[in-house]
Design a protein around this motif. Structure first.
Motif, PDB file in Angstrom:
ATOM      1  N   ALA A  95      -4.573 -10.634  -0.321  1.00 34.95           N
ATOM      2  CA  ALA A  95      -4.979 -12.222   0.405  1.00 34.95           C
ATOM      3  C   ALA A  95      -3.811 -12.287   1.451  1.00 34.95           C
ATOM      4  O   ALA A  95      -2.697 -12.144   1.366  1.00 34.95           O
ATOM      5  N   ILE A  96      -4.325 -12.778   2.691  1.00 36.43           N
ATOM      6  CA  ILE A  96      -3.341 -13.064   3.856  1.00 36.43           C
ATOM      7  C   ILE A  96      -2.612 -14.273   3.583  1.00 36.43           C
ATOM      8  O   ILE A  96      -3.257 -15.457   3.299  1.00 36.43           O
ATOM      9  N   LYS A  97      -1.479 -14.509   3.524  1.00 36.45           N
ATOM     10  CA  LYS A  97      -0.523 -15.638   3.202  1.00 36.45           C
ATOM     11  C   LYS A  97      -0.426 -16.535   4.036  1.00 36.45           C
ATOM     12  O   LYS A  97      -0.628 -17.768   4.068  1.00 36.45           O
ATOM     13  N   GLY A  98      -0.595 -16.368   5.394  1.00 37.86           N
ATOM     14  CA  GLY A  98      -0.573 -17.249   6.422  1.00 37.86           C
ATOM     15  C   GLY A  98      -1.740 -17.564   7.313  1.00 37.86           C
ATOM     16  O   GLY A  98      -2.854 -17.053   6.753  1.00 37.86           O
ATOM     17  N   PRO A  99      -1.825 -18.153   8.425  1.00 37.73           N
ATOM     18  CA  PRO A  99      -3.110 -18.579   9.228  1.00 37.73           C
ATOM     19  C   PRO A  99      -3.311 -16.913   9.763  1.00 37.73           C
ATOM     20  O   PRO A  99      -4.656 -17.020  10.237  1.00 37.73           O
ATOM     21  N   GLU A 100      -2.624 -16.241   9.990  1.00 39.21           N
ATOM     22  CA  GLU A 100      -3.088 -14.969  10.615  1.00 39.21           C
ATOM     23  C   GLU A 100      -2.235 -13.734  10.066  1.00 39.21           C
ATOM     24  O   GLU A 100      -1.371 -14.031   9.247  1.00 39.21           O
ATOM     25  N   VAL A 101      -2.832 -12.643  10.438  1.00 30.66           N
ATOM     26  CA  VAL A 101      -2.092 -11.392   9.893  1.00 30.66           C
ATOM     27  C   VAL A 101      -0.987 -11.136  10.358  1.00 30.66           C
ATOM     28  O   VAL A 101      -0.697 -11.056  11.724  1.00 30.66           O
ATOM     29  N   THR A 102      -0.063 -10.839   9.502  1.00 28.35           N
ATOM     30  CA  THR A 102       1.290 -10.440  10.322  1.00 28.35           C
ATOM     31  C   THR A 102       1.569  -8.735   9.763  1.00 28.35           C
ATOM     32  O   THR A 102       1.035  -8.228   9.116  1.00 28.35           O
ATOM     33  N   GLU A 103       2.952  -8.318  10.329  1.00 26.90           N
ATOM     34  CA  GLU A 103       3.082  -7.069  10.072  1.00 26.90           C
ATOM     35  C   GLU A 103       3.696  -6.976   8.696  1.00 26.90           C
ATOM     36  O   GLU A 103       3.276  -5.819   7.961  1.00 26.90           O
ATOM     37  N   ALA A 104       4.053  -7.827   8.152  1.00 26.57           N
ATOM     38  CA  ALA A 104       4.438  -7.725   6.693  1.00 26.57           C
ATOM     39  C   ALA A 104       2.919  -7.560   5.980  1.00 26.57           C
ATOM     40  O   ALA A 104       3.082  -7.070   4.665  1.00 26.57           O
ATOM     41  N   ASP A 105       1.929  -8.308   6.119  1.00 23.78           N
ATOM     42  CA  ASP A 105       0.710  -8.297   5.552  1.00 23.78           C
ATOM     43  C   ASP A 105       0.247  -6.808   5.645  1.00 23.78           C
ATOM     44  O   ASP A 105      -0.307  -6.148   4.633  1.00 23.78           O
ATOM     45  N   VAL A 106       0.388  -6.244   6.690  1.00 22.02           N
ATOM     46  CA  VAL A 106      -0.074  -4.774   7.039  1.00 22.02           C
ATOM     47  C   VAL A 106       0.595  -3.945   6.062  1.00 22.02           C
ATOM     48  O   VAL A 106       0.069  -3.064   5.308  1.00 22.02           O
ATOM     49  N   GLU A 107       2.213  -4.240   5.874  1.00 20.31           N
ATOM     50  CA  GLU A 107       2.938  -3.368   4.981  1.00 20.31           C
ATOM     51  C   GLU A 107       2.331  -3.458   3.540  1.00 20.31           C
ATOM     52  O   GLU A 107       2.276  -2.588   2.852  1.00 20.31           O
ATOM     53  N   ARG A 108       2.135  -4.785   3.159  1.00 21.19           N
ATOM     54  CA  ARG A 108       1.792  -4.970   1.980  1.00 21.19           C
ATOM     55  C   ARG A 108       0.492  -4.333   1.568  1.00 21.19           C
ATOM     56  O   ARG A 108       0.160  -3.961   0.260  1.00 21.19           O
ATOM     57  N   VAL A 109      -0.631  -4.623   2.490  1.00 18.31           N
ATOM     58  CA  VAL A 109      -1.896  -3.717   2.070  1.00 18.31           C
ATOM     59  C   VAL A 109      -1.776  -2.272   1.960  1.00 18.31           C
ATOM     60  O   VAL A 109      -2.565  -1.820   1.197  1.00 18.31           O
ATOM     61  N   ILE A 110      -1.051  -1.726   2.829  1.00 15.74           N
ATOM     62  CA  ILE A 110      -0.814  -0.182   2.630  1.00 15.74           C
ATOM     63  C   ILE A 110      -0.247  -0.130   1.413  1.00 15.74           C
ATOM     64  O   ILE A 110      -0.425   1.133   0.496  1.00 15.74           O
ATOM     65  N   GLU A 111       0.840  -0.659   1.122  1.00 17.70           N
ATOM     66  CA  GLU A 111       1.619  -0.533  -0.244  1.00 17.70           C
ATOM     67  C   GLU A 111       0.572  -0.622  -1.356  1.00 17.70           C
ATOM     68  O   GLU A 111       0.463   0.204  -2.549  1.00 17.70           O
ATOM     69  N   ALA A 112      -0.210  -1.709  -1.439  1.00 21.42           N
ATOM     70  CA  ALA A 112      -1.388  -1.660  -2.304  1.00 21.42           C
ATOM     71  C   ALA A 112      -2.228  -0.662  -2.250  1.00 21.42           C
ATOM     72  O   ALA A 112      -2.685  -0.040  -3.601  1.00 21.42           O
ATOM     73  N   ALA A 113      -2.579   0.047  -1.271  1.00 21.92           N
ATOM     74  CA  ALA A 113      -3.720   1.230  -1.257  1.00 21.92           C
ATOM     75  C   ALA A 113      -2.825   2.447  -1.751  1.00 21.92           C
ATOM     76  O   ALA A 113      -3.568   3.347  -2.336  1.00 21.92           O
ATOM     77  N   ARG A 114      -1.589   2.579  -1.424  1.00 14.71           N
ATOM     78  CA  ARG A 114      -0.994   3.768  -2.083  1.00 14.71           C
ATOM     79  C   ARG A 114      -0.241   3.794  -3.347  1.00 14.71           C
ATOM     80  O   ARG A 114       0.225   4.456  -3.837  1.00 14.71           O
TER      81      ARG A 114
END
Length: 408
Positions: A95-114
């Protein structure tokens, strides 16, 4: 050290040869300024089986590249292949925490996938994002700044045996080299021989090496599938040695000079001279026999690779055809045979996108090493870190010492 720009070195540690290529980054351009190659002694099917022999071969290839480039090589990007390499796709969602996607969100989703279970005797070599999905919008390459509530990603994970990867790094370290990164050879070759259009539309890259044949499927500018087949040019050489009753060294020479994958096109009167073993007299044999030995083996390799593409469901992603590279791509008629088996347009891929000694490296044998340089330049550009800047590590060590001094 060359004062004009940053130096990047690619080290292709192959089964038949070890190749070092030195590239100098000058703005947006990369110039090849040094090449070193030495027969590989100590590897079998991409895996180190004799550390001392491998270290010796690495040193000789690097020394040759240093002499040509006029610089000292200390850090390299090393290639890895072998039957122990496996690749698989994974999927992550957050789930995206803020109003828009951040670099931290990208890192989190990649960590979730791996976050997948990997055996303890294996380690992750690459995590390669394929695409991002924001809510229901597919095919996004960079989602940063986009508005949404759900972020998904599809990634390709490449793993290898811990022992095999560590042995490659150990051999480089014993040769006086620091390994910046270990890179899948098929991924590196793709950097050197594929055009942007091929990467976008979809291509199957086959790196036909001595010990292995590496398959990488590219589509939508990303890697979609990888596979290592433990068959390569050395199998052809062994077949020739057995079929013609010739020493291995002579079988390799005969393969290079007279080998062909199209036995039907050989004139009946053509002949080859086969040296005798253990002092026996040389013999003259029809060249047709050589073609009948090589063709079935190459056909088997391409058939197994085609079967893997269909097993992985990738047949619809290779619209632009097949690109062959590696030493085996130099075999006469190999592209024609590949085209007939896959029923897709096929070409031999040669390194491109570099300057300097580009005439020398216009050979599929150098595709992986040049690709490692290009891969290193891309990482360097992304990280803003100089790959081998003079005094770079000295500056870091000085800062660490100063930090400890202040802390005490």
């Amino acid at each position: 050290m060359n004062a004009n720009g940053d130096i990047i070195v690619g080290l292709d540690i192959g089964t038949t040869k070890i190749c070092a290529v030195v590239g100098e980054v000058s703005g947006k351009e990369i110039h090849i300024i040094g090449i070193g190659s030495h027969p590989s002694i100590g590897l079998r099917k991409g895996v180190v089986v004799n550390i001392e022999s491998t270290v010796s071969s690495i040193r000789k290839a690097v020394e040759e590249a240093e002499l040509m480039a006029g610089c000292e090589i200390r850090r390299v990007y090393a290639g890895i292949a072998g039957g122990h390499i496996t690749g698989f796709n994974s999927h992550g969602i957050i789930a995206i925490k803020g109003p828009e996607v951040t670099e931290a969100d990208v890192e989190r989703v990649i960590e979730a996938a791996r976050a997948v279970a990997i055996p303890t005797d294996r380690e992750v070599i690459h995590v390669l994002p394929q695409e991002f999905i924001v809510d229901d919008h597919f095919g996004i390459q960079n989602p940063v700044g986009m508005a949404g509530v759900r972020l998904e990603t599809k990634i390709h994970i490449v793993t290898g045996a811990v022992a095999s990867a560590h042995n490659i790094v150990k051999c480089c370290n014993k040769a006086g080299l620091e390994v910046i990164d270990v890179v899948l050879e098929a991924l590196a070759s793709g950097e050197a021989v594929l055009s942007p259009e091929e990467r976008e539309l979809g291509t199957a890259l086959i790196d036909f090496g001595g010990g292995t044949s590496d398959l990488a499927v590219f589509s939508g500018n990303n890697i979609r599938h990888t596979f290592i087949l433990p068959l390569g040019g050395n199998n052809l050489t062994n077949d020739i040695a057995i079929g013609l009753r010739a020493p291995i060294a002579d079988a390799e020479r005969i393969k290079i000079q007279h080998g062909t994958c199209l036995s039907e096109g050989i004139h009946p009167e053509e002949s080859i001279e086969v040296p005798g073993m253990a002092g026996r007299d040389p013999r003259k044999l029809p060249r047709q026999i050589l073609g009948e030995i090589i063709e079935p083996r190459v056909e088997e390799i391409f058939t197994l690779l085609k079967r893997e593409i269909y097993r992985a469901g990738m047949e619809s992603r290779i619209s632009s055809g097949i690109v062959l590279t590696g030493g085996g791509a130099m075999l006469h008629g190999v592209a024609d045979l590949c085209e007939s088996i896959f029923n897709l347009p096929t070409r031999v891929g040669r390194p491109m996108g570099v300057g300097g000694l580009k005439d020398v490296i216009q050979d599929p044998n150098y595709a992986t090493a040049v690709g490692l340089v290009l891969y290193g330049a891309k990482q360097d550009e992304n990280s803003q870190m100089k790959v081998r800047e003079k005094g770079f590590f000295s500056a870091i060590i000085a800062k660490i010492k100063e930090w400890f001094k202040n802390a005490i």
